[in-house]
Design an enzyme around this catalytic site. Structure first.
Site, PDB file in Angstrom:
ATOM      1  N   HIS A 104      14.266 -22.813  -5.199  1.00 31.54           N
ATOM      2  CA  HIS A 104      14.954 -23.811  -6.030  1.00 31.54           C
ATOM      3  C   HIS A 104      14.702 -25.237  -5.523  1.00 31.54           C
ATOM      4  O   HIS A 104      15.606 -26.054  -5.440  1.00 31.54           O
ATOM      5  CB  HIS A 104      16.454 -23.499  -6.145  1.00 31.54           C
ATOM      6  CG  HIS A 104      17.218 -23.473  -4.857  1.00 31.54           C
ATOM      7  ND1 HIS A 104      18.297 -22.648  -4.661  1.00 31.54           N
ATOM      8  CD2 HIS A 104      17.098 -24.184  -3.708  1.00 31.54           C
ATOM      9  CE1 HIS A 104      18.813 -22.832  -3.453  1.00 31.54           C
ATOM     10  NE2 HIS A 104      18.105 -23.783  -2.861  1.00 31.54           N
ATOM     11  N   HIS A 107      24.428 -27.980  -2.164  1.00 33.25           N
ATOM     12  CA  HIS A 107      23.806 -28.945  -1.259  1.00 33.25           C
ATOM     13  C   HIS A 107      24.712 -30.174  -1.100  1.00 33.25           C
ATOM     14  O   HIS A 107      24.333 -31.303  -1.423  1.00 33.25           O
ATOM     15  CB  HIS A 107      22.429 -29.343  -1.788  1.00 33.25           C
ATOM     16  CG  HIS A 107      21.471 -28.198  -1.900  1.00 33.25           C
ATOM     17  ND1 HIS A 107      21.493 -27.298  -2.946  1.00 33.25           N
ATOM     18  CD2 HIS A 107      20.472 -27.790  -1.078  1.00 33.25           C
ATOM     19  CE1 HIS A 107      20.539 -26.395  -2.790  1.00 33.25           C
ATOM     20  NE2 HIS A 107      19.907 -26.670  -1.663  1.00 33.25           N
ATOM     21  N   HIS A 147      10.472 -22.908   4.902  1.00 33.10           N
ATOM     22  CA  HIS A 147      10.400 -24.361   4.971  1.00 33.10           C
ATOM     23  C   HIS A 147      11.345 -24.881   6.036  1.00 33.10           C
ATOM     24  O   HIS A 147      12.354 -24.255   6.356  1.00 33.10           O
ATOM     25  CB  HIS A 147      10.677 -25.031   3.625  1.00 33.10           C
ATOM     26  CG  HIS A 147      12.031 -24.807   3.026  1.00 33.10           C
ATOM     27  ND1 HIS A 147      12.536 -23.578   2.712  1.00 33.10           N
ATOM     28  CD2 HIS A 147      12.993 -25.701   2.630  1.00 33.10           C
ATOM     29  CE1 HIS A 147      13.729 -23.699   2.153  1.00 33.10           C
ATOM     30  NE2 HIS A 147      14.037 -24.974   2.109  1.00 33.10           N
ATOM     31  N   GLU A 153      17.828 -19.451   3.824  1.00 38.05           N
ATOM     32  CA  GLU A 153      18.281 -19.302   2.436  1.00 38.05           C
ATOM     33  C   GLU A 153      17.893 -17.938   1.858  1.00 38.05           C
ATOM     34  O   GLU A 153      18.517 -17.474   0.895  1.00 38.05           O
ATOM     35  CB  GLU A 153      17.677 -20.416   1.564  1.00 38.05           C
ATOM     36  CG  GLU A 153      18.235 -21.798   1.845  1.00 38.05           C
ATOM     37  CD  GLU A 153      17.576 -22.871   0.995  1.00 38.05           C
ATOM     38  OE1 GLU A 153      18.066 -24.012   1.027  1.00 38.05           O
ATOM     39  OE2 GLU A 153      16.584 -22.569   0.307  1.00 38.05           O
TER      40      GLU A 153
END
Length: 289
Positions: A12, A59, A197, A244
């Site tokens: 996402h 977030h 990441h 995540e």
């Protein structure tokens, strides 16, 4: 009764949303990313659910360091796109399904999983980018998403975060909850976030293609064993934000084979680097009828 017919897994990345919103999808950098989701849009058009149970992480928009729920279910009838500092994304509001969300909350809490019930919150790119990738760009005023959405936020930002095993078991409880809901609904469960990441520190920009693709292999073929991967392996191999991926274990735990059913069918698989500084992974699994 209601039933889970498929699970969808996708990154996402916020820059993907920006590329969509700014009309950059055909640029040479972005075109391979969006081409990987063209089969997915066709698949969704032919397999449209009544409700998507969408697992994502907030977030710092709906929640902050003042309040950090481990698992939070959105039970409202409507969720507005969040302003993440540069204005809300130009996408329609998300229409919820309070009846099913309330039933899932009751069932899962009685099944010994503690959830935070959220009756009002805005939803950020963690939820809207997957919808855009799967549904295409939708007019924010005249358009609407093609189905109801139940937001399910997981804390993977601030330690301690839930284990992959806990998420996998929660997915099983969600399946039981959906199947005990009386009305006949076609439900899909989506797990979002990742893949490898890292956004800060000496390893910023880390991408691990081999580990990511092994994760996809194991998610399909050996999810129980994959659920036992410890946090330090996620961080070591996939970067600090690679954690995540535990959210994908919620969606995988809700599939029929985990309860003795047939193995799911792989409807689509896609992997690409880079998209911004992130590896993009995507998978669609269908429950066997």
């Amino acid at each position: 009764m209601a039933r889970i017919t498929a699970s969808v897994y996708t990154s996402h990345v916020p820059a993907i949303g920006a590329a969509l919103d700014l009309g950059k999808t055909i640029e040479s950098y972005w075109q391979p990313v969006f081409a990987g989701y063209e089969p997915s849009k066709r698949w969704l058009a032919n397999n449209r659910p009544d409700v998507v149970f969408l697992v994502y992480n907030d977030h710092a928009t709906a929640f902050s360091l003042d309040l950090i729920p481990t698992f939070a279910i959105g039970t409202a009838a409507r969720f507005e796109p969040a302003d993440e500092g540069w204005g809300p994304r130009p996408v329609p509001p998300v229409i919820g399904h309070p009846e099913l969300a309330g039933h899932i909350a009751h069932s899962v809490i009685q099944d010994d999983f503690d959830l935070t019930i959220v009756n009002k919150m805005d939803v950020d790119h963690g939820l809207t980018v997957p919808l855009s990738l799967m549904c295409g760009q939708t007019d924010p005023v005249q358009g609407a998403w093609p189905c109801a959405v139940i937001p399910f936020a997981v804390n993977v930002v601030h330690y301690p975060v839930p284990s992959g095993r806990r998420c996998f078991m929660l997915g099983q409880a969600i399946r039981r909850a959906v199947e005990s809901f009386g009305p006949d609904l076609n439900v899909q469960i989506w797990g979002t976030g990742g893949m490898s990441h890292q956004l800060q520190g000496p390893r910023a920009g880390l991408i691990n293609r081999d580990w990511d693709n092994r994760f996809l292999d194991r998610l399909i073929a050996e999810p129980d064993a994959l659920s036992r991967v410890p946090h330090d392996e996620y961080v070591r191999e996939a970067g600090s934000e690679g954690i995540e991926l535990v959210m994908w274990m919620i969606a995988r735990g809700a599939m029929a084979d985990i309860n003795g059913g047939a193995a799911p069918k792989v409807a689509h698989r896609f992997y690409h680097v880079p998209a911004s500084n992130t590896a993009v992974g995507h998978l669609i699994l269908e429950n066997s009828q």
